[in-house]
Design an enzyme around this catalytic site. Sequence first.
Site, PDB file in Angstrom:
ATOM      1  N   TYR A 162      -4.530   3.276  -1.841  1.00 65.40           N
ATOM      2  CA  TYR A 162      -5.748   2.468  -1.770  1.00 65.40           C
ATOM      3  C   TYR A 162      -5.418   0.997  -1.979  1.00 65.40           C
ATOM      4  O   TYR A 162      -5.899   0.122  -1.243  1.00 65.40           O
ATOM      5  CB  TYR A 162      -6.730   2.955  -2.832  1.00 65.40           C
ATOM      6  CG  TYR A 162      -7.993   2.132  -2.949  1.00 65.40           C
ATOM      7  CD1 TYR A 162      -9.029   2.283  -2.029  1.00 65.40           C
ATOM      8  CD2 TYR A 162      -8.155   1.213  -3.981  1.00 65.40           C
ATOM      9  CE1 TYR A 162     -10.188   1.522  -2.141  1.00 65.40           C
ATOM     10  CE2 TYR A 162      -9.311   0.462  -4.103  1.00 65.40           C
ATOM     11  CZ  TYR A 162     -10.328   0.619  -3.178  1.00 65.40           C
ATOM     12  OH  TYR A 162     -11.476  -0.132  -3.286  1.00 65.40           O
ATOM     13  N   LYS A 166      -5.976  -2.188   0.669  1.00 69.55           N
ATOM     14  CA  LYS A 166      -6.751  -3.376   0.355  1.00 69.55           C
ATOM     15  C   LYS A 166      -5.896  -4.643   0.404  1.00 69.55           C
ATOM     16  O   LYS A 166      -6.378  -5.720   0.787  1.00 69.55           O
ATOM     17  CB  LYS A 166      -7.409  -3.232  -1.015  1.00 69.55           C
ATOM     18  CG  LYS A 166      -8.525  -2.197  -1.051  1.00 69.55           C
ATOM     19  CD  LYS A 166      -9.639  -2.529  -0.075  1.00 69.55           C
ATOM     20  CE  LYS A 166     -10.816  -1.590  -0.208  1.00 69.55           C
ATOM     21  NZ  LYS A 166     -11.922  -1.938   0.730  1.00 69.55           N
TER      22      LYS A 166
END
Length: 289
Positions: A162, A166
């Site tokens: 994740y 990002k």
Amino acid sequence: MIEREAPPPGGELAGQTVLVTGATGPAIASGLCDAIHAAGARLVVNGPTDDEVRATVARYPGAVGVAGDVSRPAEVERMFAAATELAGPLTGLVNNAGIGLVAHLTDVTDDQFDHVVGTDFRGVWLVSREFARAVLARGGTGAVVNVSSVHAARTIGGYGVYAAAKAGVEGLTRGFAVDLGPAGVRCNAVAPGYVPADRDLAPPDHPVHDTSWIDAHTTTEQALHRVIEPIDLGWAAVFLLSDRSRCITGQVLTVDAGLTALLYNADMATRIHADRRRRARAAEGNRTS
């Protein structure tokens, strides 16, 4: 695809038409939609299913909605064609669609990796590319706001994929800003800390209803001891979409109540200061003995 009565004129985004992807969730999405609609823009809602889109559109007079998977090029093209037919040319875009994953890097499967990166990173690229192509084709200007995360710069165990996705979003933000700047298209990002869901929109079993962890996080991990609400991200996005930020592009605005400004959390800081006082007292005792 749903259409309702037009919003009243006025506001920082009056006359703008803004697409928000991943707009049907109860947390950041709700704040984005609330603020953008209140600022006078015509809101275009995207979500994964028709039912979710319909429920969100119903809260915003004048909004239109188009369901679609941002990780699939054909669906992105269809989504933009439908949005343009319903609401006219888009002048603003907020890339909020994203999914999380908590798993040790060695346990992440190929499918999990592809799902997270496909939505959180590739989806931002696909939607931004489609938006930019449309703006450039008509010779207009526009603004893009990408939703990143504090995990892009600092993360914890289990969030590696994740966090990487990002971080990629922030790289795309800078890249799009440079490539599209000469045409008058700006691209920025917001990086939120922990944002609990809107209690009125969250389902009964949502973690937001257990406030003990949120209270502890707010008072020990953040410089500002207040909960970051969805509207805080909405206000930041409105600023970056509006002419008030007309000379800002390629930047990441961190909305984390000071989370990333802290070197240590409050508990560790208290222990460090206590240890320093103990050593100072010991040193003073040695000098006077």
